[in-house]
Design an enzyme around this catalytic site. Structure first.
Site, PDB file in Angstrom:
ATOM      1  N   ASP A 157      -3.915 -12.896   3.730  1.00  0.00           N
ATOM      2  CA  ASP A 157      -4.668 -11.938   4.532  1.00  0.00           C
ATOM      3  C   ASP A 157      -4.283 -12.071   6.004  1.00  0.00           C
ATOM      4  O   ASP A 157      -4.145 -13.187   6.502  1.00  0.00           O
ATOM      5  CB  ASP A 157      -6.165 -12.277   4.343  1.00  0.00           C
ATOM      6  N   SER A 172      -5.933  -6.004  -1.664  1.00  0.00           N
ATOM      7  CA  SER A 172      -7.325  -5.565  -1.815  1.00  0.00           C
ATOM      8  C   SER A 172      -7.398  -4.095  -2.224  1.00  0.00           C
ATOM      9  O   SER A 172      -8.368  -3.670  -2.835  1.00  0.00           O
ATOM     10  CB  SER A 172      -8.110  -5.786  -0.523  1.00  0.00           C
ATOM     11  N   PHE A 197       0.574  -2.338   8.733  1.00  0.00           N
ATOM     12  CA  PHE A 197      -0.112  -1.299   7.957  1.00  0.00           C
ATOM     13  C   PHE A 197      -1.430  -1.800   7.379  1.00  0.00           C
ATOM     14  O   PHE A 197      -2.243  -0.984   6.937  1.00  0.00           O
ATOM     15  CB  PHE A 197       0.761  -0.859   6.771  1.00  0.00           C
ATOM     16  N   SER A 218      -3.913   6.689  13.835  1.00  0.00           N
ATOM     17  CA  SER A 218      -4.239   7.892  13.072  1.00  0.00           C
ATOM     18  C   SER A 218      -4.630   9.013  14.020  1.00  0.00           C
ATOM     19  O   SER A 218      -5.198   8.765  15.098  1.00  0.00           O
ATOM     20  CB  SER A 218      -5.422   7.569  12.154  1.00  0.00           C
ATOM     21  N   TYR A 235     -14.354   3.639  11.043  1.00  0.00           N
ATOM     22  CA  TYR A 235     -12.909   3.615  10.767  1.00  0.00           C
ATOM     23  C   TYR A 235     -12.131   4.114  11.989  1.00  0.00           C
ATOM     24  O   TYR A 235     -11.217   3.451  12.481  1.00  0.00           O
ATOM     25  CB  TYR A 235     -12.581   4.471   9.529  1.00  0.00           C
ATOM     26  N   ASN A 282      -1.554  13.863   8.408  1.00  0.00           N
ATOM     27  CA  ASN A 282      -2.027  13.649   7.027  1.00  0.00           C
ATOM     28  C   ASN A 282      -0.864  13.320   6.085  1.00  0.00           C
ATOM     29  O   ASN A 282      -0.198  14.242   5.595  1.00  0.00           O
ATOM     30  CB  ASN A 282      -2.782  14.881   6.532  1.00  0.00           C
ATOM     31  N   GLY A 284       0.811  -1.220   0.000  1.00  0.00           N
ATOM     32  CA  GLY A 284       0.000   0.000   0.000  1.00  0.00           C
ATOM     33  C   GLY A 284       0.844   1.269   0.000  1.00  0.00           C
ATOM     34  O   GLY A 284       2.083   1.221  -0.063  1.00  0.00           O
ATOM     35  N   TYR A 285       0.161   2.386   0.082  1.00  0.00           N
ATOM     36  CA  TYR A 285       0.835   3.691  -0.029  1.00  0.00           C
ATOM     37  C   TYR A 285       1.893   3.882   1.059  1.00  0.00           C
ATOM     38  O   TYR A 285       3.083   4.069   0.775  1.00  0.00           O
ATOM     39  CB  TYR A 285      -0.224   4.790   0.032  1.00  0.00           C
ATOM     40  N   ILE A 286       1.484   3.801   2.308  1.00  0.00           N
ATOM     41  CA  ILE A 286       2.458   4.056   3.380  1.00  0.00           C
ATOM     42  C   ILE A 286       3.381   2.853   3.544  1.00  0.00           C
ATOM     43  O   ILE A 286       4.600   3.000   3.702  1.00  0.00           O
ATOM     44  CB  ILE A 286       1.730   4.426   4.691  1.00  0.00           C
ATOM     45  N   LYS A 344      -9.583   2.133  14.977  1.00  0.00           N
ATOM     46  CA  LYS A 344      -8.242   2.507  15.461  1.00  0.00           C
ATOM     47  C   LYS A 344      -8.247   2.636  16.985  1.00  0.00           C
ATOM     48  O   LYS A 344      -7.327   2.182  17.664  1.00  0.00           O
ATOM     49  CB  LYS A 344      -7.788   3.831  14.822  1.00  0.00           C
ATOM     50  N   ARG A 384      -4.848  21.264   8.181  1.00  0.00           N
ATOM     51  CA  ARG A 384      -4.327  19.954   8.585  1.00  0.00           C
ATOM     52  C   ARG A 384      -2.800  19.988   8.643  1.00  0.00           C
ATOM     53  O   ARG A 384      -2.156  20.837   8.028  1.00  0.00           O
ATOM     54  CB  ARG A 384      -4.718  18.870   7.557  1.00  0.00           C
TER      55      ARG A 384
HETATM   56  C1  UD1 Z   1      -9.272  11.820   6.394  1.00  0.00           C
HETATM   57  C2  UD1 Z   1     -10.170  11.140   7.364  1.00  0.00           C
HETATM   58  C3  UD1 Z   1      -9.323  10.619   8.491  1.00  0.00           C
HETATM   59  C4  UD1 Z   1      -8.318   9.626   7.940  1.00  0.00           C
HETATM   60  C5  UD1 Z   1      -7.495  10.244   6.831  1.00  0.00           C
HETATM   61  C6  UD1 Z   1      -6.781   9.117   6.144  1.00  0.00           C
HETATM   62  C7  UD1 Z   1     -12.367  12.190   7.137  1.00  0.00           C
HETATM   63  C8  UD1 Z   1     -13.382  13.046   7.776  1.00  0.00           C
HETATM   64  N1  UD1 Z   1     -11.202  12.056   7.807  1.00  0.00           N
HETATM   65  O1  UD1 Z   1      -8.613  12.882   7.085  1.00  0.00           O
HETATM   66  O2  UD1 Z   1     -10.133   9.979   9.450  1.00  0.00           O
HETATM   67  O3  UD1 Z   1      -7.441   9.176   8.960  1.00  0.00           O
HETATM   68  O4  UD1 Z   1      -8.342  10.898   5.880  1.00  0.00           O
HETATM   69  O5  UD1 Z   1      -5.906   9.577   5.191  1.00  0.00           O
HETATM   70  O6  UD1 Z   1     -12.565  11.633   6.083  1.00  0.00           O
HETATM   71  N2  UD1 Z   1     -10.819  18.353   1.366  1.00  0.00           N
HETATM   72  C9  UD1 Z   1     -11.455  19.128   0.403  1.00  0.00           C
HETATM   73  N3  UD1 Z   1     -11.817  18.531  -0.776  1.00  0.00           N
HETATM   74  C10 UD1 Z   1     -11.582  17.210  -1.046  1.00  0.00           C
HETATM   75  C11 UD1 Z   1     -10.928  16.420  -0.053  1.00  0.00           C
HETATM   76  C12 UD1 Z   1     -10.576  17.027   1.138  1.00  0.00           C
HETATM   77  O7  UD1 Z   1     -11.683  20.317   0.609  1.00  0.00           O
HETATM   78  O8  UD1 Z   1     -11.950  16.718  -2.127  1.00  0.00           O
HETATM   79  C13 UD1 Z   1     -10.395  19.001   2.607  1.00  0.00           C
HETATM   80  C14 UD1 Z   1     -11.027  18.422   3.857  1.00  0.00           C
HETATM   81  O9  UD1 Z   1     -12.243  19.043   4.154  1.00  0.00           O
HETATM   82  C15 UD1 Z   1      -9.931  18.685   4.901  1.00  0.00           C
HETATM   83  C16 UD1 Z   1      -8.634  18.579   4.099  1.00  0.00           C
HETATM   84  O10 UD1 Z   1      -8.995  18.790   2.741  1.00  0.00           O
HETATM   85  O11 UD1 Z   1     -10.032  19.997   5.396  1.00  0.00           O
HETATM   86  C17 UD1 Z   1      -7.960  17.229   4.226  1.00  0.00           C
HETATM   87  O12 UD1 Z   1      -8.899  16.225   3.894  1.00  0.00           O
HETATM   88  P1  UD1 Z   1      -8.451  14.679   3.748  1.00  0.00           P
HETATM   89  O13 UD1 Z   1      -7.271  14.566   2.865  1.00  0.00           O
HETATM   90  O14 UD1 Z   1      -9.658  13.892   3.363  1.00  0.00           O
HETATM   91  O15 UD1 Z   1      -7.959  14.304   5.212  1.00  0.00           O
HETATM   92  P2  UD1 Z   1      -8.733  14.381   6.610  1.00  0.00           P
HETATM   93  O16 UD1 Z   1     -10.152  14.736   6.457  1.00  0.00           O
HETATM   94  O17 UD1 Z   1      -7.908  15.217   7.512  1.00  0.00           O
END
Ligand code: UD1
Length: 345
Positions: free
Chosen positions: A58, A34, A80, A124, A148, A183, A10-12, A152, A235
């Site tokens: 698995d 998967s 992971f 996470s 999810y 992130n 996977g990615y990480i 964790k 983030r």
């Molecule tokens: C998300 C998950 C988090 C998980 C992580 C895994 C949610 C609510 N949280 O984190 O539980 O551990 O991914 O990698 O899904 N954004 C946009 N447009 C998009 C996508 C994202 O504006 O199309 C914004 C989001 O609102 C946020 C930021 O970008 O402010 C980061 O989003 P994302 O990359 O999905 O990460 P998290 O939400 O922090």
């Protein structure tokens, strides 16, 4: 050290494989493919010049784990393997608990039976839910708002209970690190491995990358009136190679004879927060491509802002993220532009 890397394709996981090999460790990868593909592991071999065993099975399959632990002498496990999409977990809670929780239980049972005591678990920052303040330290309360995140939290609890039970044993067994990722973004600087999500990405940077290569029309920015400097979510984005190197440091720490057995929790983040619009501008600068976007409603369950206090990892592991925002963007762009179809050429 011979390290079993579950979810290594996977990615990480694939970036961790590179960091482990480059730190002189031997690896064995276990992956059910998967949400990943074997090509990523071929690229890991190309980057490192090292071939390694890959077992397609698995973590939930105890007989497969028995075969693996019998065939290979394993000293430590980096776990992971798991599913990570919040929305999907709300639709498929059983699948998430089966893979993320039961999978870890099966793995731990097998580790115990084969005398493998060192485990590094992928947790996470989602376990912090909506934090009371920022930056977030490891002693903040944990709670989850979706299956999810709950998976964790539950696994973290199981790991603490294992160590708790050890306190009653004549010789404590477990030596565990819980790593709470903020992130993860970016890709290996070679451009040979990176994030390749199935279907339309949920996460910000994979979505922006597909807009940049013309596969998606525009980015929907989820929410423009959060109480943040520009109204968009903030983030703590961390380069995936910094994250991978943090795992190697955690392994070094757990296997250092001066470290007492137990369960240790470390945040892996940079300590910096960036907004969605700052990410868009930085990606435009790195790629030279415009990223059209429109601001839409907030995504249910999203929080306004979240960033780490990474000082515990720095003082205890001697680890600190070194790659800045532009490097994250340049490396993402190199991967995406060289592999517009991801691993499927
Ligand atoms: C998300 C998950 C988090 C998980 C992580 C895994 C949610 C609510 N949280 O984190 O539980 O551990 O991914 O990698 O899904 N954004 C946009 N447009 C998009 C996508 C994202 O504006 O199309 C914004 C989001 O609102 C946020 C930021 O970008 O402010 C980061 O989003 P994302 O990359 O999905 O990460 P998290 O939400 O922090």
């Amino acid at each position: 050290m011979a390290v079993l890397v579950t979810g290594g394709a996977g990615y990480i996981g694939s970036h961790a494989c590179v960091a482990l090999i480059q730190s002189g460790h031997n690896i064995v990868v276990l992956d059910n493919l998967s949400n990943s593909c074997r090509a990523s592991l071929e690229q890991v071999s190309e980057i490192t010049g090292v071939k390694f065993p890959v077992v397609i099975d698995d973590v939930n399959d105890r007989a497969a784990l028995d075969r693996l632990f019998t065939a290979y002498q394993i000293d430590a496990v980096m776990h992971f393997a798991g599913m990570k999409a919040v929305g999907e977990s709300c639709e498929l809670p059983l699948t998430y608990y089966r893979n993320n929780v039961a999978g870890t239980l099966t793995l731990c049972e097998a580790m115990k039976d084969y005398g493998v005591r060192t485990l590094i678990f992928s947790s996470s920052a989602t376990v912090y839910g909506e934090p009371l303040s920022n930056p977030i330290t490891e002693d903040f309360p944990v709670h989850a708002t979706n299956p999810y995140g709950q998976s964790k939290v539950m696994v973290e609890q199981v790991l603490h209970d294992l160590v708790q039970a050890d306190a009653l044993a004549a010789v404590p067994f477990w030596n565990i690190a819980i790593l709470r990722y903020f992130n993860p973004v970016g890709a290996h600087a070679s451009g040979k491995i990176g994030e390749d999500p199935l279907g339309i990405p949920n996460n910000l940077l994979p979505f922006i990358s597909l807009v940049a290569v013309g596969k998606l029309k525009e980015l929907s920015v989820f929410g423009g009136s959060y109480p943040t400097p520009d109204g968009t979510g903030v983030r703590d984005y961390i380069h995936v190679m910094d994250l991978a190197e943090g795992h190697v440091k955690a392994l070094d720490k757990l296997t250092d004879e001066k470290t007492s057995s137990g369960c240790h929790t470390w945040n892996l983040g940079t300590g910096n927060g960036y907004s969605v619009l700052e990410m868009v501008s930085a990606f435009e600068a790195a790629s030279g491509r415009p990223i059209p976007y429109k601001i839409v409603d907030c995504r249910p369950g999203d929080i306004a802002e979240c960033w780490a206090d990474p000082s515990k990892a720095e003082s205890e592991l001697g680890w600190k993220a070194t790659r800045g925002l532009m490097e994250m963007m340049e490396d993402t762009w190199r991967w995406q532009s060289q592999n517009p179809n991801g691993f499927s050429k």
